[in-house]
Design an enzyme around this catalytic site. Structure first.
Site, PDB file in Angstrom:
ATOM      1  N   THR A 199       0.636  -1.213  -0.241  1.00 59.57           N
ATOM      2  CA  THR A 199      -0.162  -0.058  -0.244  1.00 59.57           C
ATOM      3  C   THR A 199       1.140   0.564   0.096  1.00 59.57           C
ATOM      4  O   THR A 199       1.968   1.123   0.580  1.00 59.57           O
ATOM      5  CB  THR A 199      -0.337   0.102   0.982  1.00 59.57           C
ATOM      6  OG1 THR A 199      -0.459  -0.108   2.544  1.00 59.57           O
ATOM      7  CG2 THR A 199      -2.011  -1.109   0.801  1.00 59.57           C
ATOM      8  N   SER A 200       0.353   2.279  -0.728  1.00 64.55           N
ATOM      9  CA  SER A 200       1.070   3.235  -0.897  1.00 64.55           C
ATOM     10  C   SER A 200       0.254   4.295  -1.415  1.00 64.55           C
ATOM     11  O   SER A 200       0.157   5.009  -2.187  1.00 64.55           O
ATOM     12  CB  SER A 200       2.429   3.440  -2.464  1.00 64.55           C
ATOM     13  OG  SER A 200       3.303   4.394  -1.900  1.00 64.55           O
TER      14      SER A 200
END
Lengths: 249, 244
Positions: free
Chosen positions: B22-23
């Protein structure tokens, strides 16, 4: 000291009956046969100097660097097998970069010397590796001030205020001992190192040589760098003049 | 072993045994504007770091000198910017250690950054920044931009984020070759003022940096004069339609 090992000198993992490891001593011989390398600790920094023996007239001056920066604040001068030296310098650079990555500050010179010495020592412990055939003079400037270390092929590392390795080390050490290092600035130190190297160079046995010098001092903003060209020329001129004076006697 | 722990840090482990990365950005900086002028390159950014809609940090330096010849400005995730500075620090260190009279110029640093950003994007783990890289080497001025997906280009004036929409039209109309430093600063402040009025994450505290052949100067943070006395702003709820 006669050092014919006969039978005990075939492997670095063999001790002789009198407690010596001959392979390491032979490695040290490689260092003893190379051009002289000197380091001195002045009151405001370190000066390193190398007598680069020129093997061929076709070599470009300024090539074959023997003094390498290992981090912003430190450099090492290598004597002995140049290829082995390259390996050690690469390792030292890597250790310094990794220390900075983890701790956020430049590696203390003592720590760097320890790590390089451990690495050199590592290669004296296994029969499938041979010892490094080079001696290192490491100079750096950290929070504790300027420091000078010498690392031998056996992995021994001591801190010095003046060190010399290579062909002319005996004569060089005698000259260094005469200097009053604690009162000398690096600017003066550069001149003295040049004089010593010119003095110990053996005109008869070796032909030409090139002088390479570097420093880390207050004047260089605690950065390791080649001695500026004008100062280097000044030092060479002073060294040649001193030599002529000696010859005139 | 180390790679595994790194992956664990970035990724969420979903129940069916797969991992995802996730970013999204947490602390972000807003626009950076850069333009070439007569002697070199000028770059400006505000010193704000927003945490979502909160203006959490008000003294974030988003423009830094790189080596002898370049300036890097970044918008987007501040921690990723700090990481990029670490990479560049090592790059410049290794370059300096050659001690051969040569040094990395802005073009080289720009290319390096492009490679880094593009490779991270290909691993679905981008550095969430838009970078502006400007510099001067051997009399040649250079100004370029790299985005978080690796898109890169060079131009006479660049901007990131909102700057692209609000500042660049002004620059397209009013920039010309060989601006003097004073003219460039004036033009820059005109753009910054528009951003201050219209970008909600902009704050009135700017740093203007310039790079020339001689070196880098980054100004101390300062504020611009704003005017809010427009008649339309008096009595704002006068014509408002309400239910009671």
């Amino acid at each position: 000291m006669s050092s014919i090992g006969t039978g005990y000198d075939l492997s670095v993992t063999t001790f002789s009956p009198d407690g010596r490891v001959f392979q390491i001593e032979y490695a040290a011989k490689a260092v003893d046969n190379s051009g002289t390398v000197i380091g001195i600790k002045c009151k405001d920094g370190i000066v390193l100097g190398v007598e680069k023996l020129i093997s061929s007239k076709m070599m470009l001056p300024g090539s074959n660097r023997r003094i390498h920066a290992v981090h912003r604040h430190s450099g090492m001068a290598v004597a002995g097998l140049a290829a082995d030296g390259r390996q050690i310098v690469a390792r030292a650079k890597s250790e310094a970069a990794s220390y900075e990555r983890v701790y956020g500050e430049a590696i203390p010179v003592k720590e760097l010397a320890d790590r390089v010495a451990s690495y050199v020592h590592l290669c004296t412990l296994y029969w499938w590796l041979r010892p490094f055939g080079c001696g290192i003079i490491l100079g750096g400037y950290d929070r504790e001030g300027p420091q000078l270390y010498m690392i031998e092929p056996s992995g021994i590392s001591y801190r010095y205020f003046g060190a010399a390795i290579g062909k002319g080390r005996q004569a060089a050490k005698t000259e260094i001992e005469k200097l009053k290092l604690s009162e000398m600035t690096c600017r003066e130190g550069v001149i003295e190192v040049a004089k010593i190297i010119y003095a110990v160079h053996d005109e008869a046995k070796d032909k030409a040589f090139e002088l390479e010098m570097s420093w880390v001092c207050d004047e260089s903003n605690c950065q390791h760098q080649k001695v500026p060209d004008d100062l280097l020329e000044q030092a060479k001129a002073a060294a040649k003049a001193a030599l002529e004076e000696m010859d005139a006697d | 072993m180390e790679l595994q722990t790194l992956a664990m840090k970035d990724a969420t482990i979903v129940d069916d045994g797969t991992t995802e990365r996730t970013s999204y950005p947490y602390v972000t900086g807003t626009s950076v504007i850069g333009m070439k002028y007569k002697e070199g390159v000028i770059m400006a950014a505000d010193t704000g770091g927003s945490y979502g809609s909160t203006l959490r940090y008000k003294s974030v330096e988003r423009i830094k000198p790189i080596g002898k010849h370049s300036l890097l400005g970044a918008s987007g995730e501040i921690s990723d910017f700090q990481e990029i500075l670490r990479y560049l620090d090592e790059l410049i260190l290794y370059d300096n250690m050659w001690d051969d009279g040569n040094s990395l110029g802005p073009k080289e640093v720009h290319n390096y950054l492009t490679r880094v950003m593009y490779n991270r994007r290909n691993k679905f783990d981008p550095l969430w920044n838009s970078l502006v890289l400007g510099g001067v080497k051997n009399g040649q001025k250079y100004l370029g931009m790299v985005s978080m997906n690796g898109t890169h280009f060079e131009d006479n004036h660049v901007a990131t984020g909102f700057g692209n929409h609000l500042a660049r039209p002004i620059l397209r109309a009013e920039w010309h070759e060989d601006l003097s430093f004073e003219e460039a600063v004036k033009l820059m402040e005109k753009c910054l003022l528009v951003l201050l009025y219209r970008d909600r994450s902009a704050i009135n505290k700017f740093q203007v940096a310039k790079i020339t052949e001689e070196g880098v100067t980054i100004s101390q943070p300062y504020a611009l004069k704003t005017y809010w006395g427009f008649s339309a702003f008096q009595n704002p709820s006068k014509g408002a339609v309400g239910s009671w």
